[in-house]
Scaffold this active site. Structure first.
Site, short mmCIF file in Angstrom:
data_model
loop_
_atom_site.label_atom_id
_atom_site.label_comp_id
_atom_site.label_asym_id
_atom_site.label_seq_id
_atom_site.Cartn_x
_atom_site.Cartn_y
_atom_site.Cartn_z
N HIS A 114 0.86 -1.11 0.02
CA HIS A 114 0.22 0.01 0.09
C HIS A 114 0.78 1.31 -0.04
CE1 HIS A 114 1.02 -0.63 4.20
NE2 HIS A 114 0.89 0.58 4.35
N ASP A 277 -5.34 -2.79 -3.23
CA ASP A 277 -4.25 -2.19 -2.96
C ASP A 277 -3.09 -2.31 -4.15
OD1 ASP A 277 -3.56 -4.69 -1.99
OD2 ASP A 277 -2.13 -3.41 -0.36
N ASP A 279 -0.38 -4.35 -4.07
CA ASP A 279 -0.18 -5.64 -4.59
C ASP A 279 -1.63 -6.61 -4.54
OD1 ASP A 279 -0.36 -5.52 -1.80
OD2 ASP A 279 0.93 -6.92 -1.27
C1 VG1 Z 1 0.35 -2.64 7.98
C2 VG1 Z 1 -1.25 -2.91 8.49
C3 VG1 Z 1 -1.00 -4.66 8.97
C4 VG1 Z 1 -0.64 -5.25 7.50
C5 VG1 Z 1 0.67 -4.60 6.95
C6 VG1 Z 1 0.88 -5.15 5.57
O1 VG1 Z 1 1.33 -2.83 8.94
O2 VG1 Z 1 -1.36 -2.25 9.88
O3 VG1 Z 1 -2.45 -5.01 9.31
O4 VG1 Z 1 -0.59 -6.64 7.75
O5 VG1 Z 1 0.53 -3.20 6.80
O6 VG1 Z 1 -0.24 -4.88 4.60
P1 VG1 Z 1 1.82 -1.80 9.88
O7 VG1 Z 1 3.25 -2.31 10.51
O8 VG1 Z 1 2.36 -0.61 9.13
O9 VG1 Z 1 0.78 -1.23 10.81
V1 VG1 Z 1 0.23 -4.57 3.10
O10 VG1 Z 1 -1.13 -4.85 1.95
O11 VG1 Z 1 0.91 -3.17 3.04
O12 VG1 Z 1 1.30 -5.99 2.78
CO CO Z 2 -0.83 -5.21 0.20
#
Ligand code: VG1
Ligand code: CO
Length: 543
Positions: A114, A277, A279
């Site tokens: 994202h 998002d 990916d």
């Molecule tokens: C964030 C979200 C988490 C999710 C991660 C990866 O992590 O809070 O719930 O699993 O992104 O999502 P963080 O540590 O920034 O809170 V993705 O779709 O960016 O792989």
């Molecule tokens: Co993602």
């Protein structure tokens, strides 16, 4: 053509976070930066000789260069075969699907998910193991340790083969197979859902707007929604993956997907809005003028799961990340099944899914998934909703309101303070942790605290432990405030404050979310002294 060994020096900070190693593109462009990480990874993987590796990414800037490098390094490391998505494209759930279907050794996902893309944006790399899921912490920690002592890496001096067209090539002794990025994934969706029912829904005139945010979800959504299910052309918008996501921030929440929210609020709004998002592992679901909270989405899908052919015999259990609301717990209780609470990040669901203890999983951050793969899956969640709507009838809003009426409503919001000073954020968390022992029994803003701790998790399957996973304050009425620092950002620190309040009375389930949570918000700001530590009076993003 030869395999050469190139001397190199360690880079500091190659530590994978919540989901892989994410850095600015400019950091990845430094000489040998990617090579060091990939060699360190390969060094930590036993018995890879002759094995199959899956490789693809979300198509963002630097994706192609990274694919070329990794192919040449995989050839130097003795893998037997690499399945690479055509044009270097594979969504995160598709990588998981392909690893599982082809019994691959593992896979590499090139994505910062994202996070924004483009030359000034972010890039990322993540390794998934043989079950198709993100590498466990034990492995990512070993890779990080290895990056600190690396002295050389091995690479083929041959150029990488063309991966823009289907076909097979040899690179040294490595077979490179360029695969259709969508085919295996589409087949899995066809087996999972009632495609006839969804196709009938489209034929009945049900209108969908699916916003792929110029990211990798586009080709999948187009092929499945428009191609297989007969949704009219133009149902999927922003469907072409662009290297800079057309300057969109491909993070599907009401703030970043404002265009979708605006369409869903218009007089002639479609029946159903959705977005994925960077990916394509996240999803946002929006009814007419009615965004669905991800925690509610998980609970609702669990409650209706048996309408989906794959889940017709019921769910083994549900798992949610700790900050995700407890709405799913209420459904699990009603169904008489277990509900697991894990740290943030999909890697913690893998063992529960493999062991058959959980069938559905979800996170508050617009992530939902199941045991069909080992990643969260944006389009799967969209198809799940369409399957439920096709069978149950009604609208998104009527389904959600009916859910609240039977289970109660968990008002929920996340406040993000992005790119704040890292030292200040660290002090804030340290101060919070220091207060924990005396919080239980006290009142905050008139609300008695029942429990306050720093979440620690013991995996019930392999016994591995993870500590310091977020400070939580749980009030006597079950309301919660959770504080943690993001592990995916690339600038300073991001403080996430998660707020939740339960309301059983249907007459009080229609209060605007921020108003319903106002006493908790005030308590959170005062307790953590957010303004003093971050200099911010307001969060930068409220979802
Ligand atoms: C964030 C979200 C988490 C999710 C991660 C990866 O992590 O809070 O719930 O699993 O992104 O999502 P963080 O540590 O920034 O809170 V993705 O779709 O960016 O792989
Ligand atoms: Co993602």
């Amino acid at each position: 053509m030869a395999i050469v060994s190139i001397p190199t020096q360690p880079y500091a900070g190659q530590q994978p976070g919540t989901s892989g190693l994410r850095k600015k593109v400019t950091v990845f462009q430094q000489p040998d930066y990617l090579e060091n990480f990939v060699q360190s990874l390969f060094d930590c993987l036993p018995n890879t000789a002759g094995q199959t590796l899956v490789l693809g990414g979300d198509g963002r800037f630097h994706n192609r260069v990274a694919v070329q490098t990794i192919l040449r390094m995989a050839a130097a490391h003795g893998f037997g075969r690499v399945l690479v998505g055509q044009r270097g494209i594979l969504s995160t759930p598709a990588v998981s699907c392909v690893i599982r279907k082809h019994h691959a050794y593992g896979g590499i996902v090139l994505s910062a998910s994202h996070n924004p893309g483009g030359p000034d944006g972010d890039f990322g790399i993540k390794y998934n193991v043989g079950n198709g899921g993100p590498a466990p912490e034990k492995l990512t920690e070993a890779v990080f340790a290895r990056t600190k002592e690396i002295k050389s890496y091995r690479i083929s001096d041959q150029g990488a083969p063309d991966f823009d067209r289907p076909g097979t090539h040899h690179l040294e002794a490595l077979l490179v197979e360029v695969i259709d990025p969508v085919a295996d994934y589409a087949a899995l969706m066809r087996e999972t859902f009632d495609f006839d029912a969804i196709a009938r829904l489209f034929r009945s005139g049900f209108r969908v707007r699916c916003d792929a945010m110029n990211a990798v979800g586009g080709p999948y959504a187009k092929a499945i929604l428009e191609g297989e299910l007969g949704a009219p052309a133009g149902t999927v918008v922003n469907a072409e993956p662009l290297e800079d996501f057309g300057h969109l921030h491909p993070d599907p929440n009401p703030v970043n997907a404002e265009d979708l929210i605006a369409h869903m609020a218009g007089a002639d709004a479609p029946d159903f809005g959705c977005a994925t998002d960077g990916d394509a592992d996240r999803n946002m679901i929006v009814g007419r003028n009615f965004p669905v909270a991800p925690s509610d989405s998980l609970a609702l899908l669990a409650a209706h799961a048996t309408v989906v052919p794959r889940y017709a015999r019921g769910l083994a259990g549900i798992a949610r990340s700790m900050p995700t609301s407890t709405a799913a717990d209420r459904v699990a209780k009603a169904l008489g099944i277990a509900c697991y609470e894990t740290p943030t990040g999909w890697k913690f669901f893998g063992n529960l899914l493999d062991a058959g203890r959980a069938t559905l999983c979800g996170e508050e951050s617009y992530g939902t998934g199941s045991d069909h793969v080992r990643e969260k899956d944006g389009l799967w969640a969209i198809l799940f909703w369409l399957n439920v709507l096709a069978v149950r009838g009604g609208s998104v809003e009527s389904l959600v309101r009916a859910h609240w009426a039977s289970y109660g409503r968990n008002y929920y919001s996340r406040h993000d303070y992005e790119a704040v000073d890292s030292a200040g954020a660290g002090t804030l968390m340290a101060e919070l942790r220091a207060q924990l022992p005396r919080l239980a029994g006290q009142s905050l803003n008139g609300m008695p605290v029942a429990q306050a701790d720093d979440f620690a998790y013991t995996d019930p399957v392999d016994g591995s432990t993870s500590s310091k996973q977020g400070v939580r304050v749980i009030f006597a009425d079950g309301s919660r405030i959770v504080f943690r620092l993001s592990g995916t950002g690339t600038e300073g620190a991001t403080l996430r404050v998660y707020l939740e309040k339960y309301e059983a009375d249907p007459a009080r389930q229609d209060v605007p979310t921020q108003a319903a949570l106002a006493p908790l918000i005030a308590a959170a700001r005062a307790l953590a002294r957010i303004e003093q530590h971050t200099g911010r009076t307001e969060p930068s993003v409220v979802t």
